[in-house]
Design an enzyme around this catalytic site. Structure first.
Site, PDB file in Angstrom:
ATOM      1  N   ASN A  44      33.532  25.296  40.984  1.00 43.25           N
ATOM      2  CA  ASN A  44      34.228  25.946  42.089  1.00 43.25           C
ATOM      3  C   ASN A  44      33.306  26.354  43.233  1.00 43.25           C
ATOM      4  OD1 ASN A  44      33.676  27.620  39.687  1.00 43.25           O
ATOM      5  ND2 ASN A  44      34.118  29.315  41.059  1.00 43.25           N
ATOM      6  N   SER A  93      45.500  25.435  37.778  1.00 43.89           N
ATOM      7  CA  SER A  93      46.076  26.575  38.481  1.00 43.89           C
ATOM      8  C   SER A  93      46.754  26.118  39.769  1.00 43.89           C
ATOM      9  CB  SER A  93      44.966  27.584  38.803  1.00 43.89           C
ATOM     10  OG  SER A  93      45.482  28.616  39.602  1.00 43.89           O
ATOM     11  N   THR A 145      59.269  36.079  29.973  1.00 44.42           N
ATOM     12  CA  THR A 145      60.233  35.289  30.752  1.00 44.42           C
ATOM     13  C   THR A 145      59.473  34.431  31.762  1.00 44.42           C
ATOM     14  OG1 THR A 145      61.860  37.021  30.454  1.00 44.42           O
ATOM     15  CG2 THR A 145      62.265  35.440  32.233  1.00 44.42           C
ATOM     16  N   CYS A 167      35.407  35.762  43.477  1.00 40.97           N
ATOM     17  CA  CYS A 167      35.371  36.801  42.452  1.00 40.97           C
ATOM     18  C   CYS A 167      34.062  37.576  42.494  1.00 40.97           C
ATOM     19  CB  CYS A 167      35.545  36.176  41.073  1.00 40.97           C
ATOM     20  SG  CYS A 167      36.709  34.828  41.076  1.00 40.97           S
TER      21      CYS A 167
HETATM   22  C1  LIG Z   1      40.211  29.701  40.540  1.00 43.15           C
HETATM   23  C2  LIG Z   1      39.578  29.237  39.292  1.00 43.15           C
HETATM   24  C3  LIG Z   1      39.936  29.766  38.039  1.00 43.15           C
HETATM   25  C4  LIG Z   1      40.924  30.898  37.912  1.00 43.15           C
HETATM   26  O1  LIG Z   1      42.216  30.500  38.229  1.00 43.15           O
HETATM   27  P1  LIG Z   1      43.323  31.639  38.556  1.00 43.15           P
HETATM   28  O2  LIG Z   1      44.605  30.887  38.658  1.00 43.15           O
HETATM   29  O3  LIG Z   1      42.908  32.248  39.857  1.00 43.15           O
HETATM   30  O4  LIG Z   1      43.309  32.582  37.421  1.00 43.15           O
HETATM   31  C5  LIG Z   1      39.337  29.259  36.921  1.00 43.15           C
HETATM   32  N1  LIG Z   1      38.433  28.276  36.997  1.00 43.15           N
HETATM   33  C6  LIG Z   1      38.048  27.738  38.177  1.00 43.15           C
HETATM   34  C7  LIG Z   1      37.055  26.630  38.198  1.00 43.15           C
HETATM   35  C8  LIG Z   1      38.609  28.199  39.354  1.00 43.15           C
HETATM   36  O5  LIG Z   1      38.232  27.678  40.521  1.00 43.15           O
END
Ligand SMILES: *Cc1c(COP(=O)(O)O)cnc(C)c1O
Length: 395
Positions: free
Chosen positions: A151, A199, A237, A324
């Site tokens: 990321n 995600s 849910t 983060c």
């Molecule tokens: C954003 C991200 C996550 C977390 O995903 P969320 O949906 O925000 O909890 C996990 N791993 C990577 C590589 C990410 O970029």
């Protein structure tokens, strides 16, 4: 100008996603576990979404579990792999030093519960090799968890080859593919993947929705206990609108994947070329094996946070690493993992482009970053010492 260049942190929702969500709030609002029509229609929306998503990654619908996002999917996948291992007396897990915190912190907790974790080196180019995974596997290894794409620096791992090693050695393989799904091709069969996390908000879907792929036969461990939703593996849910939006966003991303990637790659390369003209700077991560829209640079003699604020004033939204960790003074664990020393890792800038980026915008980013780096260096004590030879240049 207003340029959003932080698409690795989150993406803007697509029109297709919003259009798929609205009817689920206005009309199809029933609880999918109920038997009357509005409930059953909601259930149909979820099952259609499951089919659409499964098809895109070449899975079967029963292998998809909806979660609240990438973090939950990572937690559930890793904990499931660990529990399967524990039953067989295997308590060793292999991962890498530059995973997302959703993976690293889950592993830390498992260590406290008695698991043994090996974090592989990712080298200067931000890539781990299948040979190293092979060499790290022991008789008591139950799980390998390695991200598809990082990321922060965007490097893409040789997932298919790593998966093949795991298959050969009889070890479960999970990949955090949150940055990859919707952006590069993934085929869970061909890529030898046992579990995969994704995600929605990283591919123009809504926040708070994600999914976990787990190959048929893998017994998932519940993270959330309660009702029997998601075949008893994830209580609560279902978030029907978000699930519908996620599927719509992924369908669109998959349909346009090649053209988007071509465009982004050429914009990315242009941006890298421009920023490379800044003296004592360096691209982080491999130049070829990286996500189409990811550019991550270190500039010697400056602080990442100050560059971000100045770029924001110029209408450019960027990041110094992962969303983060921004706000903390520690340099990124990813940049440290690829061997950047603390001083250099502090001066990092991540620009993650969106599909609507234009050439003029890339030119504007290059010009703005050049000006900003020059300005910050003009009063940086570290830069002064570097120029006077009191400190050695690293980049
Ligand atoms: C954003 C991200 C996550 C977390 O995903 P969320 O949906 O925000 O909890 C996990 N791993 C990577 C590589 C990410 O970029």
């Amino acid at each position: 100008m207003n340029i959003y260049a932080d698409n690795a942190a989150t993406t803007k929702m697509s029109r297709a996603a919003i259009d798929a969500m609205l009817p689920c709030m206005e009309e199809v609002f029933g609880n999918p576990s109920t038997l009357y029509q509005t409930g059953q229609r909601a259930k149909e929306v979820i099952e259609q979404a499951r089919e659409d998503i499964a098809e895109i990654i070449n899975a079967s619908p029963k292998e998809i579990t909806f979660t609240s996002g990438g973090s939950e999917a990572d937690n559930q996948a890793i904990r499931s792999g660990a529990m399967i291992g524990k039953k067989q007396g295997k308590m060793h897990i292999i991962s890498t030093a530059f995973e997302h915190h959703a993976v690293l912190h889950t592993l830390k907790r498992l260590e406290e519960e008695g698991f043994d974790v090996t974090l592989l080196d990712v080298h200067e180019n931000g890539i781990v090799t299948p040979e190293e995974v092979d060499a790290a596997i022991r008789d008591d290894t139950c799980l390998v968890t390695i991200m598809t794409a990082n990321n922060e620096i965007g490097t893409i791992q040789p997932i298919r080859e790593i998966g093949a090693v795991c298959r050969k050695r009889g070890v479960l393989f999970h990949t955090d593919a949150v940055q990859a799904v919707g952006h590069i091709h993934i085929d869970v069969e061909k890529d030898n993947i046992d579990m995969l996390s994704a995600s929605a908000h990283k591919f123009h879907g809504p926040k708070g929705a994600g999914f976990l792929y787990a190959k048929k036969g893998i017994r998932l461990t519940n993270i959330i206990d309660g009702g029997a939703q998601e075949r008893g593996k994830r209580a609560g849910t279902e978030n029907v609108p978000a699930i519908a939006g996620m599927a719509a966003a992924l369908k669109e991303a998959a349909a346009n994947m090649d053209s988007n990637a071509d465009k982004l790659t050429s914009m990315r390369n242009k941006l890298i070329e421009g920023l490379n003209e800044i003296p004592h700077s360096a691209l982080n991560g491999d130049e070829q094996h990286r996500l189409p829209g990811n550019v991550n640079f270190c500039f010697e003699g400056i602080e990442g946070e100050s560059i971000l604020l100045l770029l924001d004033d110029k209408g450019i939204q960027a990041s110094s690493g992962s969303a983060c960790t921004s706000g903390s003074l520690d340099p990124s664990h990813v940049l440290l993992a690829i061997g950047r020393v603390h001083d250099v890792a502090h001066g990092s800038l991540r620009l993650t482009l969106g599909e609507d980026i234009t050439e003029e915008q890339v030119d504007y980013i290059i010009k703005s970053v050049k000006e900003t780096v020059e300005y910050l260096r003009s009063f940086s004590p570290v830069w002064k010492e570097l120029c006077e030879g009191k400190r050695k240049f690293i980049l």
